[in-house]
Design a protein around this motif. Structure first.
Motif, PDB file in Angstrom:
ATOM      1  N   THR A  45       1.144   7.780  11.848  1.00  0.00           N
ATOM      2  CA  THR A  45       1.451   6.960  10.681  1.00  0.00           C
ATOM      3  C   THR A  45       0.756   7.550   9.460  1.00  0.00           C
ATOM      4  N   THR A  56      -1.552   7.221   5.631  1.00  0.00           N
ATOM      5  CA  THR A  56      -2.730   6.560   5.068  1.00  0.00           C
ATOM      6  C   THR A  56      -2.377   5.364   4.205  1.00  0.00           C
ATOM      7  N   CYS A 100      -0.246   2.339   3.548  1.00  0.00           N
ATOM      8  CA  CYS A 100       0.729   1.470   4.206  1.00  0.00           C
ATOM      9  C   CYS A 100       0.309   0.016   4.049  1.00  0.00           C
ATOM     10  N   ARG A 108      -1.165  -3.442   4.714  1.00  0.00           N
ATOM     11  CA  ARG A 108      -2.412  -3.667   5.441  1.00  0.00           C
ATOM     12  C   ARG A 108      -2.197  -4.280   6.825  1.00  0.00           C
ATOM     13  N   ARG A 156      -1.329  -1.747   9.281  1.00  0.00           N
ATOM     14  CA  ARG A 156      -2.525  -0.982   9.624  1.00  0.00           C
ATOM     15  C   ARG A 156      -3.394  -1.740  10.633  1.00  0.00           C
ATOM     16  N   GLN A 201      -4.445  -0.564  14.392  1.00  0.00           N
ATOM     17  CA  GLN A 201      -5.859  -0.314  14.667  1.00  0.00           C
ATOM     18  C   GLN A 201      -6.496  -1.294  15.649  1.00  0.00           C
ATOM     19  N   VAL A 256      -3.546   9.206  11.747  1.00  0.00           N
ATOM     20  CA  VAL A 256      -3.198   8.785  10.390  1.00  0.00           C
ATOM     21  C   VAL A 256      -3.273  10.000   9.472  1.00  0.00           C
ATOM     22  N   SER A 304       6.332   5.278   9.017  1.00  0.00           N
ATOM     23  CA  SER A 304       5.797   5.249   7.660  1.00  0.00           C
ATOM     24  C   SER A 304       6.742   4.493   6.748  1.00  0.00           C
ATOM     25  N   LEU A 332     -10.197   3.447   2.287  1.00  0.00           N
ATOM     26  CA  LEU A 332      -8.758   3.282   2.451  1.00  0.00           C
ATOM     27  C   LEU A 332      -7.980   3.667   1.202  1.00  0.00           C
TER      28      LEU A 332
END
Length: 486
Positions: free
Chosen positions: A235, A237, A239, A241, A244, A248, A260, A283, A456
């Motif tokens: 994926t 960086t 994107c 939240r 994400r 994660q 990432v 993405s 981030l």
């Protein structure tokens, strides 16, 4: 203007074509009357949309003579009249962004609209015969004879039921064996939902579409269905939240890991494909909130060489501005809540692609039920300063209605700017008629430390502005006056 109204959506993005039906002059007189000129060529009438049966004996070109301000009128009227699906609203709005080469040379000169034969005898649309298929498809796909419920009503009926019946055991057996088409239970399908799915499929040129409860529901269900335990995802960086967070915190419970990468880092993509047993590349494009653009065609080619599926979230682009499947992606995801619904009153998500891929997700789903100072930087794929402008220019026909920019100030200065705005609502969504504004640091990342936000790439002075359909001059004036408070 009756004929003009009838052709409103089809004429939103006019492009010359050679064949056309009869000659009309749509005049701007108060009565709304239109001059009807009939061809005396003696040629036999052709049957089809806006000719044949509708205008017997006519064969000359249709010319709509619009008043100087008709482009603006068309845009406004189409937005009001096409609430059937928000994408139609986007198509209508796009007329105001037509390239100069496709606009009339002079506002007062005739705007020629060519309409071809476009309806089969049974009412099914012939997509290839339309000048601007997206506008027409947004209105008619899934309707007419395509509905699962037979009705003479123009509006698609809303089927409010959780369960469907069968006439007898023989019909039920035929349904189970695929010899009879019907519905069984609400979680497995609904006639009203099917119409919306067919509209999105038509716009995305997809074999099928699955509508889900929200954009995140579409994302999570898709990943759970297509990535096996112990699998690997690639994926980017930048994107949303919540996406994400899911990657994660939830996927690792099933042994699923992720790489990432920066949206433009092709070298890292190739390395990740070589070093991991990758199942899925996911993405957004453009991404949220910096509007980075993925080179969908290149990424798809690289991933497919390794047998990796590619899913692109095109929420910010819409099917009008970007067709990821045609560029090589396997799946297109939308938060239908945004532009496709278009009125901030719907919560939904969609996945479009091949019958095989979407069928896998469906099976699991059935179970889970301008630059203004003191703005220091603007993130918008339509600007040459954008890092992926060359990609967006190549693969997008428009750049979307969301712009992100950085205020020349800190968190408090940015908050003063937002609080001084009069037109937009402070809200965490996009794609509706109303302009919306947000400060990502506060609305999405407030529970993160400043260090984590910095890691981030979320800056305290970042603003995301979703432009609605208000007058541009009003939005511009509002932003200018709000900047005075910074």
């Amino acid at each position: 203007m009756a004929v003009a109204n009838a052709c409103m959506i089809m004429g939103a993005q006019v492009a010359g074509r050679s064949r056309a039906p009869p000659l009309f002059e749509c005049r701007a007189d108060p009565s709304g009357s239109a001059k009807y000129e009939r061809s005396d060529s003696g040629s036999s009438p052709r049957k089809g949309f806006l000719n044949g049966a509708a205008f017997p004996g006519a064969s000359a070109p249709l010319i709509l003579r619009f008043p100087p301000n008709f482009v603006r009128q068309l845009s406004i009227k189409a937005r009001r009249n096409c609430s059937n699906i928000g994408v139609a609203q986007v198509v209508a709005a796009s007329v105001t962004n037509m390239p100069v080469s496709s606009a009339p040379a002079n506002a007062g000169e005739p705007l020629v609209l060519n309409c071809n034969n476009s309806v089969q005898a049974d009412g099914a649309l012939l997509e290839k015969d339309f000048v601007t298929p997206d506008g027409t498809l947004a209105v008619h796909s899934g309707e007419k004879t395509g509905r699962a419920i037979v009705t003479d009503a123009i509006a698609t009926p809303i089927v409010q039921t959780s369960t469907y019946t069968f006439k007898n055991t023989a019909e039920l057996i035929a349904f189970q064996e695929g010899r009879f088409t019907s519905y069984e239970y609400g979680r497995y399908g609904n006639p009203t939902t099917q119409v919306a799915e067919e509209k999105i499929s038509a716009l995305e040129r997809a074999e099928t579409t699955l509508l889900l409860a929200s954009g995140m529901c579409a994302t999570t269900t898709m990943m759970l269905a297509l990535v096996p335990a112990g699998g690997h995802i690639i994926t980017t960086t930048d994107c949303y939240r919540r996406t994400r967070q899911f990657i994660q915190t939830v996927l690792p419970k099933m042994g699923i890991t992720a790489t990432v990468i920066d949206p433009a880092d092709i070298d890292s993509l190739e390395m990740a494909l070589e070093q991991n047993n990758v199942s899925l590349f996911f993405s957004e494009s453009p991404t949220n909130p910096y509007l980075r653009c993925i080179d969908i065609e290149l990424v798809s080619k690289l991933c497919h060489k390794k047998g990796v599926l590619v899913c692109i979230d095109c929420t910010f682009a819409t099917p009008v501005n970007q067709k990821a499947l045609a560029l090589g992606a396997d799946i297109v995801l939308h938060s239908v809540t945004k532009y496709i619904a278009g009125h901030n009153d719907v919560l939904a998500g969609s996945l479009s692609g091949s019958n095989k891929v979407i069928g896998t997700v469906r099976a699991l789903h059935n179970v889970l039920g301008g630059v203004l100072s003191p703005v220091s930087r603007v993130h918008y794929p339509g600007l040459e300063s954008h890092p992926e402008h060359h990609i967006a220019k190549r693969q997008m026909s428009g750049y979307g209605g969301v712009v992100s920019f950085e205020i020349a100030g800190d968190l408090q200065a940015t908050s003063r700017f937002i609080d001084s705005l009069k037109i937009p609502y402070i809200a965490p969504s996009l794609g509706g008629c109303e302009s919306l504004v947000e400060q990502p640091t506060i609305i999405s990342y407030w529970d993160q430390s400043s260090e984590e936000r910095a890691r981030l790439g979320i800056k305290d002075n970042l603003v995301r502005f979703s432009c609605g359909v208000e007058a541009f001059d009003d939005i511009q004036s509002d932003i200018l006056q709000a900047l005075e408070a910074v």
